[in-house]
Design a protein around this motif. Structure first.
Motif, mmCIF file in Angstrom:
data_model
loop_
_atom_site.group_PDB
_atom_site.id
_atom_site.type_symbol
_atom_site.label_atom_id
_atom_site.label_comp_id
_atom_site.label_asym_id
_atom_site.label_seq_id
_atom_site.Cartn_x
_atom_site.Cartn_y
_atom_site.Cartn_z
ATOM 1 N N LEU A 368 0.828 -1.099 -0.035
ATOM 2 C CA LEU A 368 -0.195 0.018 0.027
ATOM 3 C C LEU A 368 0.900 1.099 -0.121
ATOM 4 O O LEU A 368 1.889 1.375 0.691
ATOM 5 N N GLY A 369 0.297 2.076 -0.594
ATOM 6 C CA GLY A 369 1.171 3.673 -0.828
ATOM 7 C C GLY A 369 0.221 4.847 -0.982
ATOM 8 O O GLY A 369 -0.885 4.614 -0.958
ATOM 9 N N GLY A 370 0.882 5.821 -1.443
ATOM 10 C CA GLY A 370 0.240 6.971 -1.631
ATOM 11 C C GLY A 370 0.158 7.483 -3.145
ATOM 12 O O GLY A 370 -0.274 8.567 -3.329
ATOM 13 N N ASN A 371 0.265 6.536 -4.079
ATOM 14 C CA ASN A 371 0.179 6.801 -5.389
ATOM 15 C C ASN A 371 -1.367 6.221 -6.056
ATOM 16 O O ASN A 371 -1.919 5.576 -5.543
ATOM 17 N N ASP A 372 -1.747 6.994 -6.979
ATOM 18 C CA ASP A 372 -3.149 6.751 -7.804
ATOM 19 C C ASP A 372 -2.970 5.654 -8.480
ATOM 20 O O ASP A 372 -2.016 4.918 -8.533
ATOM 21 N N ILE A 373 -3.973 5.105 -8.634
ATOM 22 C CA ILE A 373 -4.101 3.616 -9.430
ATOM 23 C C ILE A 373 -4.713 3.995 -10.626
ATOM 24 O O ILE A 373 -5.856 4.205 -11.135
ATOM 25 N N VAL A 374 -3.752 3.869 -11.699
ATOM 26 C CA VAL A 374 -4.200 4.210 -13.076
ATOM 27 C C VAL A 374 -4.271 2.969 -13.851
ATOM 28 O O VAL A 374 -3.940 1.958 -13.621
ATOM 29 N N ASN A 375 -5.574 2.992 -14.671
ATOM 30 C CA ASN A 375 -6.072 1.712 -15.441
ATOM 31 C C ASN A 375 -6.198 1.876 -16.771
ATOM 32 O O ASN A 375 -6.267 3.127 -17.393
ATOM 33 N N ASP A 376 -5.916 0.978 -17.404
ATOM 34 C CA ASP A 376 -5.976 0.883 -19.187
ATOM 35 C C ASP A 376 -7.327 0.931 -19.280
ATOM 36 O O ASP A 376 -8.503 0.731 -18.574
ATOM 37 N N ILE A 377 -7.537 0.914 -20.681
ATOM 38 C CA ILE A 377 -9.036 0.910 -21.189
ATOM 39 C C ILE A 377 -9.779 -0.258 -20.924
ATOM 40 O O ILE A 377 -11.065 -0.666 -21.155
ATOM 41 N N ASN A 378 -8.942 -1.427 -20.388
ATOM 42 C CA ASN A 378 -9.647 -2.828 -19.932
ATOM 43 C C ASN A 378 -9.469 -3.169 -18.576
ATOM 44 O O ASN A 378 -9.726 -4.231 -18.331
ATOM 45 N N GLU A 379 -9.095 -2.090 -17.670
ATOM 46 C CA GLU A 379 -9.293 -2.353 -16.295
ATOM 47 C C GLU A 379 -9.949 -1.434 -15.596
ATOM 48 O O GLU A 379 -10.380 -0.460 -15.995
ATOM 49 N N ALA A 380 -10.493 -2.058 -14.405
ATOM 50 C CA ALA A 380 -11.340 -1.266 -13.619
ATOM 51 C C ALA A 380 -11.047 -1.584 -12.071
ATOM 52 O O ALA A 380 -10.531 -2.900 -11.940
ATOM 53 N N VAL A 381 -11.299 -1.054 -11.067
ATOM 54 C CA VAL A 381 -11.051 -1.197 -9.937
ATOM 55 C C VAL A 381 -12.316 -1.642 -9.035
ATOM 56 O O VAL A 381 -13.499 -1.189 -9.541
ATOM 57 N N GLY A 382 -12.140 -2.291 -8.225
ATOM 58 C CA GLY A 382 -13.375 -2.953 -7.234
ATOM 59 C C GLY A 382 -12.746 -3.085 -5.590
ATOM 60 O O GLY A 382 -11.507 -3.410 -5.613
ATOM 61 N N CYS A 383 -13.526 -2.665 -4.721
ATOM 62 C CA CYS A 383 -13.231 -2.889 -3.555
ATOM 63 C C CYS A 383 -14.125 -3.419 -2.540
ATOM 64 O O CYS A 383 -15.500 -3.076 -2.555
ATOM 65 N N ASP A 384 -13.860 -4.513 -1.912
ATOM 66 C CA ASP A 384 -14.778 -5.134 -0.819
ATOM 67 C C ASP A 384 -14.441 -4.376 0.564
ATOM 68 O O ASP A 384 -13.407 -4.028 0.784
ATOM 69 N N THR A 385 -15.457 -4.294 1.321
ATOM 70 C CA THR A 385 -15.149 -3.594 2.648
ATOM 71 C C THR A 385 -14.342 -4.424 3.395
ATOM 72 O O THR A 385 -13.689 -3.788 4.335
ATOM 73 N N ASN A 386 -14.300 -5.858 3.286
ATOM 74 C CA ASN A 386 -13.206 -6.527 3.772
ATOM 75 C C ASN A 386 -11.805 -6.235 3.673
ATOM 76 O O ASN A 386 -10.826 -6.573 4.449
ATOM 77 N N ASN A 387 -11.577 -5.695 2.619
ATOM 78 C CA ASN A 387 -10.208 -4.967 2.183
ATOM 79 C C ASN A 387 -9.691 -3.745 2.661
ATOM 80 O O ASN A 387 -8.931 -3.267 2.138
ATOM 81 N N ILE A 388 -10.540 -3.318 3.480
ATOM 82 C CA ILE A 388 -10.386 -1.738 3.837
ATOM 83 C C ILE A 388 -10.107 -2.172 5.510
ATOM 84 O O ILE A 388 -11.130 -2.481 6.390
ATOM 85 N N GLU A 389 -9.141 -1.476 5.970
ATOM 86 C CA GLU A 389 -8.692 -1.358 7.344
ATOM 87 C C GLU A 389 -8.624 -0.126 8.042
ATOM 88 O O GLU A 389 -8.292 0.825 7.293
ATOM 89 N N VAL A 390 -9.457 0.020 8.937
ATOM 90 C CA VAL A 390 -9.517 1.418 9.564
ATOM 91 C C VAL A 390 -8.815 1.421 11.176
ATOM 92 O O VAL A 390 -9.037 0.576 11.933
#
Length: 395
Positions: A368-390
């Motif tokens: 994990l870091g402080g960089n943006d996540i850049v996506n190509d024309i065939n990529e998308a991001v998804g996030c499950d709440t279980n993947n988030i730590e507070v």
């Protein structure tokens, strides 16, 4: 003074007077009928009657206003929004189970009957739809493939590849099980906000043979989050990796057969489709057509949020509110859209009780870091709440 006549359906839409305006009008009517010496305080007989009448009239006018606004996509809610959607042939997505192909390795030839259940380590259960009989492979192993469906509906069952690895009722003859490709087709009930946004988009690009009309048709399928039809309308060879004058359709989620059938029913004559997925389906005339497309790459996002909190922080709900807000934002990003880290900060600071926050993101939990996540024309991001730590008071 009497209630203004400039209410109801006007050239500016439906105008509804306030309760205070209605009450003033009722009191004026009482004075005109019974004289100026009547008492209209809230505890008097005339006052109580005036307020009762005004309240009933206000409720009636509000219902008329709701009825007016129920006719428009931008303002309709609940079943009224469903009816508006049906007028343009776009229904709300309802809950739908996810499905996947599993590969089973056994100790010799073996029959696994339909109804057997398999699951992920997180406890997501899938049921085998048809019998599997394993056969011997060139390497000497015994393998078979089968179709499984989640025991409950929901997008959470669209698990990644190689996650369905457990047999609910362990069998010594079953050596291993896995899903070589992600499960897909799982769909949550579409809320008003999401449905409304899709109606507005599809009202502009109705299902049809154009590339964006194709997107409109595909996005109605259960489990499909987004569609990106990439057109190479030039003579340039291999533009974006595609041949000249071709369309490469990237679909995020959805069932392969459903996708192929929608494409063949909406594709224009002479269109050249490309993609690694090749599905044989029948068109409206009964002829077999081979349809090409690809699934967009769904990049799982992991997030760590460190916050310092104050007395307004809700110990019971604060962390969950952060997780929900961050996950919802990420999951609504379309194919090819960059995930900007800075866009997450307003969401986190929007939760009550936070003085300071630091956010880190990444596609792997350990990087994990402080960089943006850049996506190509065939990529998308998804996030499950279980993947988030507070981490509370971790800044």
């Amino acid at each position: 003074m009497p209630l203004s006549q400039n209410w109801g359906l006007t050239e500016n839409g439906f105008i509804a007077p306030s309760y205070e305006e209605v009450l003033d009008s009722v009191e004026d009517d009482f004075i005109s009928k019974f004289g100026t010496d009547i008492v209209l305080t809230s505890n008097s007989n005339f006052g109580i009657l005036a307020r009762l009448i005004a309240w009933r009239e206000t409720l009636m006018i509000q219902e008329l206003q709701k009825n007016y606004y129920s006719a428009f996509i931008s303002t309709a809610i609940d079943t009224s929004l469903d009816r508006v959607g049906s007028n343009i042939g776009v229904g709300r997505k309802v809950e739908h189970p996810a499905s996947a192909i599993i590969e089973v390795t056994t100790d010799g030839e073996y029959l696994i009957e339909a109804g057997e259940t398999f699951e992920t380590e997180d406890g997501y259960v899938f049921e085998l739809e048809r019998d599997i009989t394993t056969t011997q492979q060139p390497d000497g192993s015994w393998k078979g493939t089968g179709w499984v469906e989640s025991d409950e509906p929901g997008a959470m069952y669209n698990v990644e590849a190689n996650k369905i690895t457990l047999e609910s009722n362990p069998d010594d003859n079953v050596l291993s099980v896995t899903n070589p490709e992600p499960a897909n087709g799982g769909q949550d009930y579409e809320d008003d906000e999401t449905y409304r946004a899709r109606l507005l988009e599809e009202n502009e690009a109705k299902p049809g043979p154009t590339a964006w009309g194709m997107k409109s048709a595909l996005i109605e399928l259960p489990g499909v989050r987004d569609v990106n039809p990439v057109e190479n309308d030039k003579a340039d060879a291999d533009r974006w990796g595609n041949p000249p004058y071709s369309v490469h359709i990237y679909v995020l989620g959805g069932n392969d057969n459903d996708i192929a059938n929608v494409i063949v029913n909406h594709m224009a004559a002479g269109i050249t489709l490309v993609g690694s997925k090749a599905m044989d389906v029948q068109d409206a005339t009964g002829n077999k057509r081979t349809v090409h497309f690809d699934h967009a790459i769904d990049k799982p996002i992991y997030v760590k949020v460190k916050v310092n909190v104050n007395e307004n922080w809700n110990d019971d709900e604060g962390a969950d509110d952060i997780k929900t807000a961050v996950a919802d934002y990420i999951n609504h990003l379309i194919i090819g859209k960059t995930l900007f880290l800075t866009r997450l900060y307003p969401l986190v600071y929007g939760v009550n009780g936070i003085d300071e926050a630091t956010i880190m993101i990444g596609t792997h939990q350990g990087t994990l870091g402080g960089n943006d996540i850049v996506n190509d024309i065939n990529e998308a991001v998804g996030c499950d709440t279980n993947n988030i730590e507070v981490d509370i008071n971790g800044v």
